[in-house]
Design an enzyme around this catalytic site. Structure first.
Site, short mmCIF file in Angstrom:
data_model
loop_
_atom_site.label_atom_id
_atom_site.label_comp_id
_atom_site.label_asym_id
_atom_site.label_seq_id
_atom_site.Cartn_x
_atom_site.Cartn_y
_atom_site.Cartn_z
N ILE A 73 42.55 72.29 54.26
CA ILE A 73 41.37 72.74 54.51
C ILE A 73 41.53 74.08 55.06
O ILE A 73 40.96 74.93 54.78
CB ILE A 73 40.51 71.86 55.71
CG1 ILE A 73 40.42 70.42 55.20
CG2 ILE A 73 39.16 72.70 56.11
CD1 ILE A 73 39.43 70.05 54.09
N PRO A 117 48.43 62.04 69.17
CA PRO A 117 48.87 61.35 67.77
C PRO A 117 47.57 60.91 67.10
O PRO A 117 48.12 60.37 66.09
CB PRO A 117 49.84 60.21 68.46
CG PRO A 117 49.23 60.03 69.91
CD PRO A 117 48.92 61.37 70.17
N GLU A 124 52.74 90.02 71.24
CA GLU A 124 51.68 91.01 71.77
C GLU A 124 50.17 90.62 72.06
O GLU A 124 49.56 91.39 72.78
CB GLU A 124 51.81 91.92 70.43
CG GLU A 124 51.20 91.06 69.23
CD GLU A 124 51.32 91.87 67.73
OE1 GLU A 124 50.32 91.51 67.17
OE2 GLU A 124 52.13 92.59 67.69
N GLU A 179 61.08 81.10 75.59
CA GLU A 179 59.96 80.92 76.36
C GLU A 179 60.20 81.43 77.87
O GLU A 179 59.36 81.86 78.29
CB GLU A 179 59.07 79.82 75.93
CG GLU A 179 58.77 79.93 74.48
CD GLU A 179 57.60 80.71 74.17
OE1 GLU A 179 56.94 81.30 74.95
OE2 GLU A 179 57.67 81.21 72.99
N ARG A 200 41.35 60.58 57.13
CA ARG A 200 41.75 60.83 58.29
C ARG A 200 41.97 62.49 58.25
O ARG A 200 42.53 63.02 57.51
CB ARG A 200 43.22 60.48 58.53
CG ARG A 200 43.47 59.11 58.24
CD ARG A 200 42.74 58.43 59.70
NE ARG A 200 42.91 56.82 59.70
CZ ARG A 200 42.04 55.96 59.73
NH1 ARG A 200 40.79 56.23 59.61
NH2 ARG A 200 42.02 54.72 59.85
N ARG A 228 43.11 80.23 78.44
CA ARG A 228 43.24 79.41 77.23
C ARG A 228 41.62 79.43 76.54
O ARG A 228 40.77 78.79 77.09
CB ARG A 228 43.53 77.86 77.55
CG ARG A 228 44.82 77.84 77.88
CD ARG A 228 45.96 78.14 76.99
NE ARG A 228 47.16 78.06 77.19
CZ ARG A 228 48.13 78.16 76.51
NH1 ARG A 228 47.98 78.82 75.28
NH2 ARG A 228 49.60 77.76 76.58
N ALA A 254 55.86 77.58 78.28
CA ALA A 254 55.94 76.68 77.24
C ALA A 254 55.65 77.59 75.90
O ALA A 254 55.39 78.72 76.04
CB ALA A 254 54.96 75.54 76.89
N GLU A 265 49.68 87.97 74.02
CA GLU A 265 49.92 86.98 75.34
C GLU A 265 49.83 87.78 76.57
O GLU A 265 50.61 88.73 76.84
CB GLU A 265 51.42 86.36 74.99
CG GLU A 265 51.72 84.98 76.09
CD GLU A 265 52.94 84.49 75.58
OE1 GLU A 265 52.97 83.19 75.72
OE2 GLU A 265 53.85 85.21 74.96
#
Length: 182
Positions: A14, A114, A140, A92, A37, A64, A76, A142
């Protein structure tokens, strides 16, 4: 075929982006019926539990968009194609915190969601931090701010939903059980 395995008959992609791919699989269920699924394919990520010499946990605060708020998280980042997780972890750590280390220990790896995603996060630990001589550059797009907190301070912020993601909650549980953070 295991008694729960679902056989994929068809995959329709998709969306294919920089970070994720969204696809819909048509599957045959163990009872012979078919179903759909909706799946997210992700290259995987790393997270780092980093403790200072004073035993404080290193966090980064960042906005976020999916949550429409800023939260505190352990450092992370996403694995780059062909990159080993320990290389990503060190990169990181350096980019987001200004620290480096000669010692990263793999604690565990876990799937984030999962039921619909294959993202695997590799969780590392270090208590051997060294400040970088020259700061590493963030991506750039972040924007992060580092904070160092005691385990008790972090647990308090978790109860207030300022720390509110699974990898960081897992890290706090690990440190609480380990009894290492001050």
């Amino acid at each position: 075929m295991s008694k729960f395995e679902e056989k994929t008959n068809h995959t329709e992609i998709i969306y294919k982006g920089k970070i994720i791919q969204l696809q819909v699989d048509t599957v045959t269920l163990p009872d012979g019926q078919t179903s759909k699924r909706e799946l997210i394919k992700h290259p995987g990520a790393v997270a780092i539990i980093a403790l200072t010499d004073e035993g404080k946990i290193v966090f980064v605060e960042q906005y976020r968009k999916a949550l429409e708020k800023s939260i505190l998280e352990i450092p992370a980042g996403k694995l780059e194609s062909g990159e080993k997780p320990e290389v990503t972890a060190l990169r990181e750590l350096e980019e987001e915190t200004g620290y480096t280390t000669d010692r990263l220990n793999l604690i565990t790896s876990f799937y984030t969601s999962p039921g619909f995603a294959d993202e695997l996060v590799h969780l590392y630990y270090t208590d051997q931090l060294k400040p970088l001589k020259e700061a590493a550059s963030l991506d750039e797009d972040e924007f992060v701010e580092m904070q160092e907190l005691t385990l008790e301070e972090a647990e308090q912020l978790a109860s207030m939903h300022r720390i509110h993601d699974a990898k960081t909650a897992y890290a706090l549980l690990y440190l609480s059980l380990k009894g290492n953070a001050k």
